[in-house]
Write a protein that holds these residues in place. Structure first.
Motif, PDB file in Angstrom:
ATOM      1  N   UNK A 164     -23.352 -15.804   9.145  1.00 28.22           N
ATOM      2  CA  UNK A 164     -22.891 -16.015   7.779  1.00 28.22           C
ATOM      3  C   UNK A 164     -23.535 -17.223   7.109  1.00 28.22           C
ATOM      4  N   UNK A 165     -24.159 -18.101   7.888  1.00 31.32           N
ATOM      5  CA  UNK A 165     -24.827 -19.249   7.286  1.00 31.32           C
ATOM      6  C   UNK A 165     -26.021 -18.813   6.443  1.00 31.32           C
ATOM      7  N   UNK A 166     -26.597 -17.655   6.765  1.00 33.07           N
ATOM      8  CA  UNK A 166     -27.704 -17.150   5.960  1.00 33.07           C
ATOM      9  C   UNK A 166     -27.254 -16.919   4.519  1.00 33.07           C
ATOM     10  N   UNK A 167     -26.013 -16.493   4.381  1.00 31.17           N
ATOM     11  CA  UNK A 167     -25.449 -16.263   3.052  1.00 31.17           C
ATOM     12  C   UNK A 167     -25.473 -17.543   2.227  1.00 31.17           C
ATOM     13  N   UNK A 171     -27.609 -18.074  -1.182  1.00 35.17           N
ATOM     14  CA  UNK A 171     -26.920 -18.407  -2.422  1.00 35.17           C
ATOM     15  C   UNK A 171     -27.343 -19.786  -2.937  1.00 35.17           C
ATOM     16  N   UNK A 172     -27.720 -20.682  -2.032  1.00 36.07           N
ATOM     17  CA  UNK A 172     -28.192 -22.003  -2.456  1.00 36.07           C
ATOM     18  C   UNK A 172     -29.453 -21.867  -3.306  1.00 36.07           C
ATOM     19  N   UNK A 173     -30.353 -20.979  -2.910  1.00 31.86           N
ATOM     20  CA  UNK A 173     -31.553 -20.731  -3.708  1.00 31.86           C
ATOM     21  C   UNK A 173     -31.198 -20.133  -5.059  1.00 31.86           C
ATOM     22  N   UNK A 178     -30.160 -20.335 -11.119  1.00 31.61           N
ATOM     23  CA  UNK A 178     -29.250 -19.733 -12.089  1.00 31.61           C
ATOM     24  C   UNK A 178     -27.894 -20.422 -12.055  1.00 31.61           C
ATOM     25  N   UNK A 179     -27.288 -20.568 -13.214  1.00 25.24           N
ATOM     26  CA  UNK A 179     -25.886 -20.960 -13.266  1.00 25.24           C
ATOM     27  C   UNK A 179     -25.048 -19.690 -13.228  1.00 25.24           C
ATOM     28  N   UNK A 215     -20.426 -15.989  -3.332  1.00 28.77           N
ATOM     29  CA  UNK A 215     -21.246 -14.991  -2.649  1.00 28.77           C
ATOM     30  C   UNK A 215     -21.274 -13.713  -3.470  1.00 28.77           C
ATOM     31  N   UNK A 216     -22.252 -12.897  -3.200  1.00 28.41           N
ATOM     32  CA  UNK A 216     -22.376 -11.569  -3.797  1.00 28.41           C
ATOM     33  C   UNK A 216     -22.383 -10.568  -2.662  1.00 28.41           C
ATOM     34  N   UNK A 217     -21.597  -9.540  -2.779  1.00 28.12           N
ATOM     35  CA  UNK A 217     -21.399  -8.607  -1.672  1.00 28.12           C
ATOM     36  C   UNK A 217     -22.685  -7.879  -1.290  1.00 28.12           C
TER      37      UNK A 217
END
Length: 337
Positions: A164-167, A171-173, A178-179, A215-217
Motif C-alpha cells: 500500500x505504500x506504492x499508493x 498520489x504524492x506525484x 494537481x490540487x 487515494x483514487x480507487x
C-alpha cells in the motif's frame, strides 16, 4: 468507435524455471532481501497458476477485436505455446527494458517500461496473467475515441501492507502536479456520473469535503493505456522512474504504473465506464465455486493469489480452478500447439 488498433500486453512468469530460481536467489541473497508475508515481494507475487493457456483461450473467444498480443517474459515460454501465431509477439525483458535495470524481479520495472516495446500501438491494454476475460468484450469496453474507459472514484488511503505504500508514492506525484480543486473541477461530471454505482458515488461524495485526495480507487483489472502518456511522464519524472527501475525487487519507495493511470484520470483522459460492473477482483482463497463465479455476468475477473496460502492449500485451489476453466473454455485455442 475508434478505428485505431488496440494491442494487448500480458506479463507472465514461470516461477518453477530453474534458471530463474537460481538468478532470483542470487540477487535476493546479494541484496539481503527479506521476503515475508507482508512484503510486496512475497511468493504469492511470483507463483504461477498453470492456467495461462486458458488466458489465451479466453482472449481468442472474448476479445476478437485485438490487433496484437505482446507476451512479456524474462525469457522462458510455456511448452504448449504456438510462437508462430500471426497475432503473437514474444518480448523478453532484454528486448525492451534498458540494460541498466536488468535483471529485474520487480513488476514495477516491467510495467513502467511497456511503452518501449517495439511496434506497440498507441492504445493498448495491460493484463497480468491472473486477469481473465470470461465473457465477450468489445473494443469500446476499453477505449472510446482513443481514450481509455475508466472510473474516477475517491477513497481513503490505507497502509496496512508494504504494497500500500506504492499508493502513497503515486498520489504524492499527483499532488505535486494537481490540487484537489484542479482534479474535481476538470472531472466533476465524469466523477458524478450515471455510470457510477451508488456505492462508489457515495464513497466519492464522502471524500469531497476533505482538502486533499487521499487515494483514487484501482479496480485491479486490466488497464487501458495510451503509450504517449507513458512517454510524456518518463520525460517529466525520469529521475523518479529511473530510481524505481534500478531496484531489483519492489521497494516501498517505488512508484508504479498505476501512477500513469492516475495521471490520465487527473487530466480527464478517460471516458466514464461501469468498472464495478465490468470486472471483479477476487481472492482465490475466498472462492467456494469457480464454476459459479465463471457463470457471472462480469466480463473480467482478476483471480488473485493470497499471501498466507500454503503450497498444499494453493495446489488444491488451483486444481479446482483448472477444472472450472476446462469446463468454461474446453476448446484449444490457435495459440496452442
Amino acid at each position: 468507435m475508434s478505428n485505431n488498433k488496440i494491442d494487448i500486453v500480458v506479463s507472465w512468469l514461470d516461477d518453477t524455471d530453474a534458471s530463474w530460481q537460481k538468478e532470483f536467489q542470487y540477487y535476493k541473497n546479494l541484496e539481503n532481501k527479506e521476503i515475508n508475508a507482508k512484503s510486496a515481494n512475497n511468493d504469492a507475487r511470483f507463483r504461477d497458476y498453470d492456467t495461462f493457456k486458458y488466458w489465451f483461450r479466453a482472449i481468442e473467444k472474448n476479445a476478437t477485436w485485438v490487433n496484437r498480443i505482446y507476451l512479456v517474459t524474462c525469457g522462458h515460454l510455456p511448452k504448449w505455446l504456438n510462437v508462430q501465431h500471426p497475432k503473437l509477439t514474444v518480448v523478453k525483458h532484454s528486448d525492451f527494458i534498458p540494460e541498466a535495470y536488468l535483471p529485474t524481479f520487480s513488476s514495477d520495472t516491467i510495467a513502467l517500461n511497456l511503452h518501449r516495446i517495439k511496434g506497440l500501438s498507441e492504445n493498448f491494454v495491460y493484463f497480468n496473467d491472473d486477469m481473465f476475460l470470461i465473457n465477450p468484450t468489445k473494443s469500446t469496453d476499453f477505449f472510446k475515441n482513443n481514450i481509455p474507459r475508466d472510473m474516477l472514484t475517491l477513497i481513503p488511503a490505507t497502509t496496512s501492507e508494504q504494497f500500500n505504500h506504492f499508493t502513497i508514492n503515486n498520489m504524492s506525484l499527483i499532488h505535486q502536479e494537481f490540487s484537489k480543486k484542479d482534479i474535481v473541477k476538470k472531472n466533476f461530471f465524469k466523477m458524478i456520473h450515471f455510470k457510477t454505482g451508488i456505492r462508489y458515488l457515495g464513497t466519492t461524495l464522502l471524500q469531497l469535503p476533505y482538502p486533499n485526495i487521499s487515494d483514487i480507487m484501482h479496480f485491479h483489472l486490466s488497464t487501458a493505456m495510451n503509450k504517449s502518456i507513458y512517454e510524456k511522464l518518463w520525460a517529466k519524472h525520469f529521475e523518479t522512474f529511473d530510481k524505481t527501475c534500478k531496484h531489483k525487487f519492489r521497494e516501498i519507495s517505488d512508484v508504479t504504473d498505476w501512477y500513469i493511470r492516475l495521471y490520465s484520470l487527473a487530466i480527464g483522459n478517460f471516458e466514464p465506464a461501469r468498472m464495478h460492473k465490468f470486472g471483479r477482483f477476487v481472492s482465490i482463497k475466498q472462492v467456494t465455486s469457480f464454476e459459479s463465479l465463471f457463470q457471472s455476468k462480469y466480463k473480467e475477473l482478476c483471480l488473485n493469489d493470497d499471501t498466507d496460502l500454503t503450497d498444499e492449500a494453493f495446489g488444491t485451489i488451483i486444481e479446482r480452478m483448472k477444472k472450472a476453466f476446462e469446463n468454461k473454455f474446453p476448446e484449444q485455442s490457435s495459440f496452442e500447439i
